[in-house]
Scaffold this motif. Structure first.
Motif, PDB file in Angstrom:
ATOM      1  N   MET A  47      44.768  35.197  17.948  1.00 17.53           N
ATOM      2  CA  MET A  47      45.869  34.750  17.110  1.00 17.53           C
ATOM      3  C   MET A  47      46.006  33.244  17.280  1.00 17.53           C
ATOM      4  N   ARG A  48      46.424  32.584  16.250  1.00 21.86           N
ATOM      5  CA  ARG A  48      46.521  31.129  16.254  1.00 21.86           C
ATOM      6  C   ARG A  48      47.359  30.647  17.436  1.00 21.86           C
ATOM      7  N   ASP A  77      47.453  40.620   7.420  1.00 16.00           N
ATOM      8  CA  ASP A  77      47.833  39.332   7.981  1.00 16.00           C
ATOM      9  C   ASP A  77      47.276  38.188   7.141  1.00 16.00           C
ATOM     10  N   ASP A  81      46.947  33.007  10.362  1.00 14.37           N
ATOM     11  CA  ASP A  81      47.366  33.636  11.610  1.00 14.37           C
ATOM     12  C   ASP A  81      46.247  33.666  12.650  1.00 14.37           C
TER      13      ASP A  81
END
Length: 586
Positions: A47-48, A77, A81
């Motif tokens: 995830m970022r 998503d 993201d």
């Protein structure tokens, strides 16, 4: 969100789904350390902003701009993201590249329940230096016939009884399993799936390996045979691991060559992209669901989030032609079995002028609570070529939760029977809403703070707009003309308590994400400053394994029109606050 066996969904934090009769795990057991020299095409998803060690899915590099992974890793998503890292085998090292994702293309026929077509393409925001792997074709079938040697790699769980996630890349050697016996073990598989195991079990991919590569080594080099998808337990002798068979998706994989800008998918594939990408840079805030194809943008600016069961809800989708020439939109319809209808189509009546816009009104009267599964599809023609647009529609049907006089406001959920009033462990002894959240589950709780007999949410009226956030240029969102001066920020502070072990909490105000809160094993008082609103949505997402379930609590709402006294508490005597229930700041 619930899914069969292990590996689905695998978003954010190695979460397992559940199916009747299955003990979920997610997909390297019985293997050994591997180096990036052995798997130079190996990639990992995080995830970022997360550290490398928080990798939750694997992927394989197809070329300098694209990687392939499992659809369940990214379904639902936004591209923004995620980040992809390549060129690394040790998650504790600073080697390799870390690259943002600019576009996601999930196979349009991906079935979350059966796991068919569990494949997705990720376009990288910048090029990777990693070596690519060739995707297998039907001509390579001899290399993945029954009994042929294959290997799978990843950073997934190495234990069958607990959670042991390695920092070093692992690999395990397997054999392609007889498809018939494997299909029987799972009560039926699709021809586009392939199985791998070893006699007697004990070797397998496992939790955290989803989306990673199953490869065969040929005289010309390794080829990508499969993508880690699902299975039952890890290393079980009776249930081989199941993989998406890459050779069945040649057209889907080759479609990436037709993609020039991030956004929605062409050729019947669905895509998700964030704002600030492609030709529509700065046009659409992230809160608006949108896709793009053939220079035409489709955006859902009013959604079915939520709709009371038995009542009619409305949604609006706008189309904008970003080309310098006219286009026509045809074959516009809703793909759904839940009764979503197009009731006002202003887009198929003639040519849509250059830089022109139109809109479509949709209605939905849900019969039972649950998530909406629907998409608005259309064909775009510019005289020289045609493009397909498929916009997944957002929506959920909810029912009221009985709270009596304990909680102020109206509470709604798509699983109303799962929420109960409970004061067990409450810090002040007052009633809270509690819910048993299973591993892999995400559930939302809606709170109408201004009850009027119906749920209303208007993102247009509450979206905070800064001068540089949106290039208006006379663009129209439905019947509201984009004008920065019409948007006013009204300072409101919301306070509440929650107790959510191994659970990530997101707060939305009238459809706009305003805060993300970490998992809390104990009671925590939280304050969020936001603009004026009427409908709150709290999304609880399981982010770890908790022996099958964990109990989450929510309560203690309080509003104030003055800034919070401190970052950790709010005292009603020190502000012009209006308590909705109890007091915070314990």
């Amino acid at each position: 969100m619930k899914s069969p066996y292990y590996g689905i969904p695998l978003v954010a934090a190695l979460v397992a789904g559940q199916a009747a009769g299955a003990t979920p795990s997610l997909r390297i057991i019985g293997g050994q350390d591997a180096s990036i020299d052995q798997y130079p095409f190996m990639a990992g998803l995080v995830m970022r902003g997360d550290e490398k060690k928080e990798v939750f899915c694997g992927a394989a590099v197809l070329d300098s701009n694209w990687v392939v992974t499992a659809a369940h890793c990214v379904q639902g998503d936004l591209a923004e993201d995620f980040e992809v890292f390549t060129g690394v085998d040790d998650l504790g090292s600073s080697n390799g590249q870390r690259i943002a994702v600019s576009r996601i293309i999930v196979h349009s026929n991906y079935d979350e329940s059966s796991t068919e077509n569990d494949i997705a393409l990720l376009q990288l925001a910048s090029s990777t230096d990693a070596v690519a792997i060739r995707a297998a074709t039907p001509a390579d079938a001899g290399f993945f016939a029954t009994g042929q040697a294959v290997s799978v790699a990843g950073w997934g769980n190495t234990s069958t009884t607990s959670e042991v996630f390695p920092m070093l890349l692992r690999e395990v050697d397997l054999q392609v399993t007889d498809f018939g016996s494997c299909s029987d073990a799972y009560d039926g598989l699709a021809d586009s799936q392939i199985c791998a195991s070893v006699p007697g079990g004990g070797k397998d991919s496992c939790q955290g390996d989803s989306g990673g590569p199953l490869i065969a080594r040929t005289p010309e080099g390794p080829i990508l045979v499969g993508i880690v998808s699902f299975g039952q337990k890890c290393g079980a002798a009776t249930h081989p691991g199941v993989y998406t068979m890459v050779s069945a998706f040649g057209d889907f994989l080759s479609s990436r060559g037709d993609v020039e800008t991030p956004g929605g998918g062409d050729d019947g594939e669905s895509g998700t992209g964030g704002a600030g990408e492609g030709m529509f840079e700065n046009w659409i805030p992230d809160e608006f669901n949108h896709v793009e194809a053939g220079g035409v943008l489709a955006h859902e600016y009013s959604t079915f989030m939520p709709v009371l069961t038995g009542e009619q809800g409305e949604a609006w989708v706008g189309f904008y032609n970003g080309n310098q020439h006219g286009v026509t939109i045809s074959n516009l319809h809703v793909r759904s079995s839940q009764g979503v209808m197009v009731v006002d189509d202003q887009c198929s009546t003639g040519e849509l002028d250059a830089e022109g816009s139109c809109e479509v009104k949709l209605t939905w009267t849900p019969e039972a609570p649950g998530d909406l599964q629907a998409a608005l599809v259309a064909d775009v023609h510019d005289g020289a070529s045609s493009h397909a647009i498929e916009l997944p529609l957002q929506g959920v049907a909810v029912q009221s939760i009985e709270t009596g006089d304990y909680l102020k406001g109206e509470y709604y959920s798509s699983e109303p029977e799962a929420w109960v009033l409970d004061n067990a462990g409450s810090p002040d002894g007052e009633m809270m809403l509690s819910h048993d959240l299973e591993d892999g589950e995400t559930i939302s709780l809606f709170v109408d703070t201004n009850p009027s007999g119906a749920i209303e949410a208007d993102a247009d009226a509450t979206l905070p707009i800064e001068d540089d956030d949106l290039a208006c240029d006379g663009f129209v969102f439905g019947d509201v003309e984009c004008d920065d001066s019409e948007y006013t920020d009204i300072a409101v502070t919301l306070g509440f308590q929650y107790h959510a072990p191994d659970t990530r909490v997101k707060l939305y105000a009238d459809g706009v994400l305003v805060a993300e809160m970490p998992a809390r094993a104990g009671w925590h008082s939280e304050q969020v400053e936001l603009i004026d609103y009427s409908l709150l949505r709290l999304e609880f997402e399981a982010v770890g394994s908790n022996n099958g379930q964990r109990k989450v609590y929510f309560g203690g709402l309080m509003m104030s029109e003055t800034p919070p006294v401190s970052s950790g508490s709010m005292d009603p005597e020190d502000s012009d606050s209006v308590p909705l229930k109890g007091q915070l700041g314990r």
